[in-house]
Design an enzyme around this catalytic site. Structure first.
Site, PDB file in Angstrom:
ATOM      1  N   SER A 145       0.826  -1.198   0.000  1.00 48.53           N
ATOM      2  CA  SER A 145       0.000   0.000   0.000  1.00 48.53           C
ATOM      3  C   SER A 145       0.867   1.257   0.000  1.00 48.53           C
ATOM      4  O   SER A 145       1.663   1.459  -0.896  1.00 48.53           O
ATOM      5  CB  SER A 145      -0.956  -0.039   1.194  1.00 48.53           C
ATOM      6  OG  SER A 145      -1.934   0.968   1.101  1.00 48.53           O
ATOM      7  N   ASP A 306      -1.094   1.042  -4.662  1.00 46.00           N
ATOM      8  CA  ASP A 306      -2.082   0.033  -5.060  1.00 46.00           C
ATOM      9  C   ASP A 306      -3.455   0.645  -5.316  1.00 46.00           C
ATOM     10  O   ASP A 306      -4.428  -0.067  -5.529  1.00 46.00           O
ATOM     11  CB  ASP A 306      -2.173  -1.100  -4.034  1.00 46.00           C
ATOM     12  CG  ASP A 306      -2.767  -0.657  -2.707  1.00 46.00           C
ATOM     13  OD1 ASP A 306      -2.531   0.494  -2.310  1.00 46.00           O
ATOM     14  OD2 ASP A 306      -3.446  -1.464  -2.054  1.00 46.00           O
TER      15      ASP A 306
END
Length: 564
Positions: A145, A306
């Site tokens: 992330s 992401d």
């Protein structure tokens, strides 16, 4: 675990490749580094793995990825049988993400489970969508992330497209922990599994279906048709997966005046143009602001690697850049969506937010007769609620959101989706432009109508083994102290979620609620070596008064933590 024994095993075993051994030899004189890498196995949490990339049992590498996948395979076979299981895997642009994706697919194939993989990086929300679209047993996305470049990770999704629940995670963890010998996990070559059709590379049909599903979430077609073309947008994918889906969906919906930060379209695993690839950090927008000055943009947006978080910068009346935080963006989405449902709001409608998210959205929802449901931190809990409502038809889901720039409008996915969020943000901006105001002014109009809310997040990073101990010490101290002795004189209630309260699962979270409805919550991060403190304050008088309350709480709790 004896870290020296494990270190020697990795050096001497033929199972581990030469690149791994060279890295381990390079730290042979650093006892602390050896201990840190081998004192434990990298923990598989409620969502999966996340950690620094490198050799060792406490690092993310192809061997720890294989071990996690082997455990996941055992769980799948025991839970769903040994036949006809399928999984879809996506990855971002991080270092070794493609390699880890392929390693995951190879272990799955060796266990008789077919994998669908994409031809290149794809966003986390598309992975969530693809699990449902392809009717897969589960899904995996390789990403860390918004973490720094040194990190990578491995998130697991259930058949509904949501991150796995605590019970499933516990069962997977048990299977992983039963694997003591890395070398017992055998795999063949990638090409061999391709020939056997145990790994299949997807075409663009999933992309097309995902984009179509996102476009269906437009709230007011008239606003988009009339004003999308006039909105000037600057966007940066911060080197990640958002470029293709966001630029495509905006263009197809008529937002043609889109300028992209070209330097940050490169899939650079070093994230060389930013310190951290996190849209919560204002510095990641330095290049975007320069481009905005050049093109005269109305808004600036950025997504993390992401593409499950989006940051937003807007202008005030003076033309100054202002950052809206996750709570503000979520609250504006709630207001705009409910206002534009034109009185056609089903009586059983709900929004879902987390216990550490601002109460402003809930206040707005209540004015429209819409219920707010709270969950623990983590979008998987919001996804679980959506699944529950879909099965029972008990509630009509409008949107879910959390403070950390996570939003979902629609039920095409079960995780936060920056693609649909970007589309709705642009729709709101187009609406504001049609009224001759900025999103920033729309935010202050919201305060005047619903109350002045201030909020803040403080993250304290404490890495390593000692960091884990320190975080535990802080939580224990606050849990066991007299509130009056630590400065909470106007305290109304303490909520200790470790005991499992308000119908929620047990979680290591403390929330202190004051008599004036101000509050603070504290919890260890589930994915990073840090402790997080959330602050919320409200005033009926002014934003300055709300800020004053917020700062008072902040100073108090920081003094306490520094004294521990």
């Amino acid at each position: 675990m004896c870290y020296k024994k494990e270190y020697s095993k990795w050096l001497l075993s033929e199972y581990f490749d030469s690149e791994t051994k060279e890295e381990l030899i390079s730290i042979k004189d650093d006892e602390n580094e050896i201990e840190e890498r081998f004192y434990k196995n990298l923990e598989f949490g409620t969502g999966g793995l996340r950690g620094k990339i490198g050799a060792g049992t406490n690092r993310v590498n192809k061997y720890t990825i294989r071990r996690a996948t082997a455990g996941l395979c055992e769980y799948i076979k025991k839970s769903f049988g040994k036949e006809n299981n399928r999984i879809v895997i996506a990855h971002d642009n991080r270092y070794k993400s493609r390699e880890f994706c392929i390693e995951t697919a190879k272990v799955m194939a060796e266990n008789g489970i077919k994998s669908y993989i994409f031809d290149d990086l794809r966003s986390t929300p598309e992975l969530s969508f693809a699990v449902r679209y392809l009717k897969c047993t589960m899904g995996v996305v390789i990403t860390a992330s918004h973490n720094p470049k040194e990190y990578n990770g491995y998130k697991v999704y259930d058949s509904n497209g949501g991150q796995i629940c605590i019970e499933v995670a516990d069962n997977i963890i048990a299977e992983i922990n039963s694997i003591k010998d890395y070398s017992a996990i055998k795999v063949k070559s990638y090409d061999e599994y391709l020939k056997l059709n145990m790994i299949e590379v997807l075409d663009n049909s999933v992309d097309d279906a995902f984009i179509d599903a996102v476009k269906e979430q437009i709230v007011n077609e008239d606003i988009v048709c009339k004003y999308a073309k006039d909105l000037k947008i600057v966007y940066t994918p911060i080197h990640g997966t958002g470029l293709m889906p966001i630029s495509r969906v905006l263009n197809e919906c008529g937002f043609k005046n889109l300028s992209i930060v070209e330097e940050q379209t490169i899939h650079d695993p070093m994230f060389s143009t930013v310190k951290y690839p996190n849209p919560e950090e204002i510095s990641v927008f330095d290049m975007a602001k320069k481009l905005s000055d050049k093109v005269g943009a109305d808004i600036i947006m950025g997504t993390d690697p992401d593409c499950d978080r989006v940051g937003l910068i807007v202008k005030n009346k003076k033309g100054e850049y202002k950052v809206l935080n996750g709570n503000q963006i979520g609250s504006l989405m709630v207001r705009y969506i409910l206002e534009n449902m034109n009185g056609n709001i089903p009586s059983n409608s709900v929004i879902i937010k987390t216990i550490v998210t601002s109460e402003l959205g809930a206040e707005i929802a209540s004015k429209y007769g819409v219920e707010t449901i709270n969950t623990l931190t983590g979008f998987k809990f919001i996804g679980e609620k959506i699944n529950e409502f879909e099965k029972t038809n008990e509630k009509h889901f409008i949107m879910g959101y959390e403070d950390s720039y996570g939003y979902l409008i629609g039920t095409h996915a079960r995780d936060k989706d920056r693609v649909v969020s970007a589309l709705i943000i642009c729709e709101i901006a187009a609406y504001c432009k049609s009224k001759g105001i900025s999103i920033y002014e729309y935010m202050y109009d919201t305060y005047e109508k619903y109350g002045y809310y201030s909020d803040k997040l403080k993250s304290i990073v404490i890495e390593g083994k000692k960091g884990v101990e320190k975080i535990s010490e802080i939580m224990t101290y606050l849990r066991n102290s007299d509130p009056n002795e630590i400065g909470f004189n106007d305290l109304l209630e303490i909520k200790d979620y470790k005991n499992g309260i308000d119908g929620l699962p047990k979680s290591n979270v403390l929330k202190f609620i004051m008599k004036d409805k101000s509050w603070l919550a504290i919890r260890p991060s589930g994915t990073e070596p840090k402790i997080k403190i959330y602050f919320g304050a409200k005033s009926d008088d002014s934003i300055e008064d709300s800020d004053r309350k917020l700062n008072s709480m902040y100073e108090n709790i920081m003094n306490i933590i520094e004294s521990i």
